[in-house]
Design a protein around this motif. Structure first.
Motif, PDB file in Angstrom:
ATOM      1  N   LEU A  68       0.858  -1.179   0.000  1.00 42.61           N
ATOM      2  CA  LEU A  68       0.000   0.000   0.000  1.00 42.61           C
ATOM      3  C   LEU A  68       0.898   1.234   0.000  1.00 42.61           C
ATOM      4  O   LEU A  68       1.748   1.397   0.874  1.00 42.61           O
ATOM      5  N   ARG A  69       0.694   2.084  -0.995  1.00 40.68           N
ATOM      6  CA  ARG A  69       1.450   3.332  -1.096  1.00 40.68           C
ATOM      7  C   ARG A  69       0.521   4.491  -0.757  1.00 40.68           C
ATOM      8  O   ARG A  69      -0.543   4.643  -1.363  1.00 40.68           O
ATOM      9  N   VAL A  70       0.929   5.297   0.194  1.00 38.17           N
ATOM     10  CA  VAL A  70       0.177   6.498   0.565  1.00 38.17           C
ATOM     11  C   VAL A  70       0.845   7.682  -0.129  1.00 38.17           C
ATOM     12  O   VAL A  70       1.943   8.087   0.235  1.00 38.17           O
ATOM     13  N   GLY A  71       0.191   8.202  -1.148  1.00 37.09           N
ATOM     14  CA  GLY A  71       0.768   9.269  -1.950  1.00 37.09           C
ATOM     15  C   GLY A  71       1.444   8.730  -3.192  1.00 37.09           C
ATOM     16  O   GLY A  71       1.891   7.579  -3.241  1.00 37.09           O
ATOM     17  N   ASP A  72       1.513   9.597  -4.204  1.00 34.37           N
ATOM     18  CA  ASP A  72       2.111   9.223  -5.482  1.00 34.37           C
ATOM     19  C   ASP A  72       3.173  10.242  -5.884  1.00 34.37           C
ATOM     20  O   ASP A  72       3.284  10.607  -7.046  1.00 34.37           O
ATOM     21  N   GLY A  73       3.917  10.713  -4.882  1.00 38.95           N
ATOM     22  CA  GLY A  73       4.990  11.669  -5.128  1.00 38.95           C
ATOM     23  C   GLY A  73       4.574  13.114  -5.003  1.00 38.95           C
ATOM     24  O   GLY A  73       5.409  14.015  -5.116  1.00 38.95           O
ATOM     25  N   GLY A  88       2.573  -6.657   5.198  1.00 34.69           N
ATOM     26  CA  GLY A  88       3.290  -6.556   3.937  1.00 34.69           C
ATOM     27  C   GLY A  88       4.189  -5.344   3.918  1.00 34.69           C
ATOM     28  O   GLY A  88       5.123  -5.237   4.715  1.00 34.69           O
ATOM     29  N   LEU A  89       3.887  -4.393   3.014  1.00 26.03           N
ATOM     30  CA  LEU A  89       4.714  -3.201   2.845  1.00 26.03           C
ATOM     31  C   LEU A  89       3.809  -1.978   2.769  1.00 26.03           C
ATOM     32  O   LEU A  89       2.942  -1.883   1.907  1.00 26.03           O
ATOM     33  N   LEU A  90       4.036  -1.038   3.682  1.00 25.38           N
ATOM     34  CA  LEU A  90       3.315   0.233   3.713  1.00 25.38           C
ATOM     35  C   LEU A  90       4.309   1.335   3.403  1.00 25.38           C
ATOM     36  O   LEU A  90       5.283   1.530   4.139  1.00 25.38           O
ATOM     37  N   ILE A  91       4.082   2.058   2.305  1.00 28.79           N
ATOM     38  CA  ILE A  91       5.016   3.083   1.835  1.00 28.79           C
ATOM     39  C   ILE A  91       4.342   4.448   1.888  1.00 28.79           C
ATOM     40  O   ILE A  91       3.216   4.620   1.425  1.00 28.79           O
ATOM     41  N   PHE A  92       5.062   5.429   2.431  1.00 26.90           N
ATOM     42  CA  PHE A  92       4.628   6.821   2.369  1.00 26.90           C
ATOM     43  C   PHE A  92       5.484   7.543   1.340  1.00 26.90           C
ATOM     44  O   PHE A  92       6.716   7.595   1.468  1.00 26.90           O
ATOM     45  N   ASN A  93       4.822   8.095   0.314  1.00 26.11           N
ATOM     46  CA  ASN A  93       5.518   8.736  -0.801  1.00 26.11           C
ATOM     47  C   ASN A  93       4.774  10.011  -1.170  1.00 26.11           C
ATOM     48  O   ASN A  93       4.201  10.137  -2.236  1.00 26.11           O
TER      49      ASN A  93
END
Length: 244
Positions: A68-73, A88-93
């Motif tokens: 799960l990615r929070v934000g797209d840059g 799993g994998l939690l990404i802040f971007n």
């Protein structure tokens, strides 16, 4: 365009183990508009990007092979209003210059990664449960925010000078002593840590002593606060350019 989850419905995402990505640019919310009921569940090797600003659905579950990615840059992107179970994998971007206050409880032992921007932890389980892994990539910052997370066995892996040069790990809150410090620290590149407020300790949490693995890189102390290293370290160089 918003996606509304009526009642107690769940958005289950499957990808047939083909590593596909679903980007939600609008708001993911509950159809009744009150928040807290609908849920988001990521299964298999699926990736979901939450690029909307004010998601108010309920709980989030990230499966062991999902991301799960929070934000797209950019400046937007948010979690829902409920508990996050991250296996799993939690990404802040959320992009350079942005700051996101993470006040949701995170269960599970998955990886919490800050790719870009600053994530401010406002709760004891803001980065995950015991056994979780925290990663800060070059350009990202974790702000400990003076919050005591109790004795924990989390491992932080960091690189870079942080969002806006404030350090990969910073503390803008009150003192965090060894009883709630960072137990294990690994450098994946040259990194800086610091802050201008409270002290934080590295190498001890509760009564347990951890490890510092430098990987041949340099850890630079910046800012006016104090950092205390409370365990042995291997293959690392230190530079103090501010504070102590």
């Amino acid at each position: 365009t918003p996606i509304e989850l009526d009642g107690n419905s769940t958005l289950n995402v499957y990808d047939g183990d083909n590593s596909r990505t679903l980007t939600i640019n609008g708001t993911l919310s509950n159809g009744n508009g009150t928040g807290g009921n609908g849920a988001l569940v990521l299964n298999q090797t699926s990736t979901v990007i939450l690029a909307g600003l004010a998601n108010d659905y309920g709980n989030t579950t990230i499966g062991s092979a999902a991301t799960l990615r929070v934000g797209d840059g950019g400046a937007n992107g948010s979690l829902g209003s409920g508990i996050v179970t991250n296996n799993g994998l939690l990404i802040f971007n959320r992009g350079s210059g942005s700051s996101y206050t993470q006040d949701k409880t995170i269960n599970g032992t998955g990886t919490f990664r800050v790719q870009s921007g600053t994530v401010v932890g406002s709760g004891a389980a803001a980065f995950g449960a015991n056994g979780a892994k925290v990663e800060v990539l070059s350009g990202g910052t974790i702000n400990l925010n003076g919050v005591s997370r109790g004795a924990n066995d989390m491992t932080y892996t960091i690189a870079g000078t942080g969002n806006g040069g404030v350090g990969a790990i910073t503390n803008t809150g009150t003192d965090i002593y060894e009883q709630a410090g960072i137990l294990n620290l690994t450098l994946s590149g040259n990194a800086s840590v610091g802050g201008n407020n409270g002290r934080f300790d590295i190498g001890r949490s509760g009564t347990e002593y951890g490890a510092i693995n430098g990987g041949g890189f340099t850890l630079t102390k910046i800012g006016s606060n104090a950092i205390v290293v409370r365990t042995t370290a291997s293959n690392i160089s230190y530079v103090v350019s501010g504070g102590s």
